[in-house]
Design a protein around this motif. Structure first.
Motif, mmCIF file in Angstrom:
data_model
loop_
_atom_site.group_PDB
_atom_site.id
_atom_site.type_symbol
_atom_site.label_atom_id
_atom_site.label_comp_id
_atom_site.label_asym_id
_atom_site.label_seq_id
_atom_site.Cartn_x
_atom_site.Cartn_y
_atom_site.Cartn_z
ATOM 1 N N THR A 160 0.811 -1.216 0.000
ATOM 2 C CA THR A 160 0.000 0.000 0.000
ATOM 3 C C THR A 160 0.849 1.273 0.000
ATOM 4 O OG1 THR A 160 -0.135 0.219 2.421
ATOM 5 C CG2 THR A 160 -1.780 -1.192 1.342
ATOM 6 N N CYS A 161 2.158 1.145 0.123
ATOM 7 C CA CYS A 161 3.043 2.304 0.301
ATOM 8 C C CYS A 161 3.165 3.148 -0.964
ATOM 9 C CB CYS A 161 4.435 1.845 0.715
ATOM 10 S SG CYS A 161 4.494 1.059 2.341
ATOM 11 N N SER A 162 3.227 4.449 -0.755
ATOM 12 C CA SER A 162 3.553 5.364 -1.850
ATOM 13 C C SER A 162 5.036 5.210 -2.180
ATOM 14 C CB SER A 162 3.272 6.808 -1.423
ATOM 15 O OG SER A 162 4.203 7.233 -0.436
ATOM 16 N N SER A 163 5.471 5.862 -3.230
ATOM 17 C CA SER A 163 6.903 5.949 -3.479
ATOM 18 C C SER A 163 7.491 6.932 -2.464
ATOM 19 C CB SER A 163 7.161 6.412 -4.911
ATOM 20 O OG SER A 163 6.537 7.656 -5.129
ATOM 21 N N PHE A 164 8.816 6.901 -2.307
ATOM 22 C CA PHE A 164 9.463 7.838 -1.395
ATOM 23 C C PHE A 164 9.527 9.221 -2.029
ATOM 24 C CE2 PHE A 164 11.020 4.061 0.757
ATOM 25 C CZ PHE A 164 10.917 4.462 2.075
ATOM 26 N N PHE A 165 9.425 10.229 -1.190
ATOM 27 C CA PHE A 165 9.470 11.626 -1.600
ATOM 28 C C PHE A 165 10.610 12.284 -0.830
ATOM 29 C CE2 PHE A 165 7.743 16.033 -1.390
ATOM 30 C CZ PHE A 165 7.674 16.258 -2.754
#
Length: 116
Positions: free
Chosen positions: A101-106
């Motif tokens: 479920t994680c977004s990409s890193f920002f």
């Protein structure tokens, strides 16, 4: 922690469940805000690494307060520092992050976070 009147689409959203969790940076004061946008029984997890904190594991802050709750994480990053973060869903009781479920890193540098 404060409550909002509905869902919030932040700078970063979880991949699953149409932005069930989101996070936004607040430039004035170095805060990261983490919203729970769905009454799905999952908590929202902020995973991050900072330039001024050593270690090999990401720090995790959990918004386990329920639907439409907002968690305010005060970063207080040094002037020459940086942060990289992502938002995920998870199970607060077992502290299990649901990786799919994680977004990409920002990534942001302190110079970009600072108020104009």
């Amino acid at each position: 922690m404060t409550y909002t009147s509905g869902p919030h689409t932040g700078d970063k959203c979880t991949w699953a469940n149409s932005c069930a969790g989101s996070a936004s940076s607040v430039h004035d004061g170095d805060h990261l805000l983490v919203w729970d946008n769905a009454g799905d029984g999952h908590s929202v997890v902020l995973e991050y690494e900072r330039s001024d904190v050593g270690g090999s594991d990401y720090t995790r802050d959990w918004n386990h307060y329920g639907e439409y709750a907002k968690l305010d994480v005060n970063m207080n990053i040094p002037e020459d520092g940086w942060i990289t973060y992502r938002v995920c869903l998870g199970e607060y009781g077992s502290r299990q992050v649901l990786r799919d479920t994680c977004s990409s890193f920002f990534w942001e540098s302190r110079g970009l976070i600072a108020a104009p």
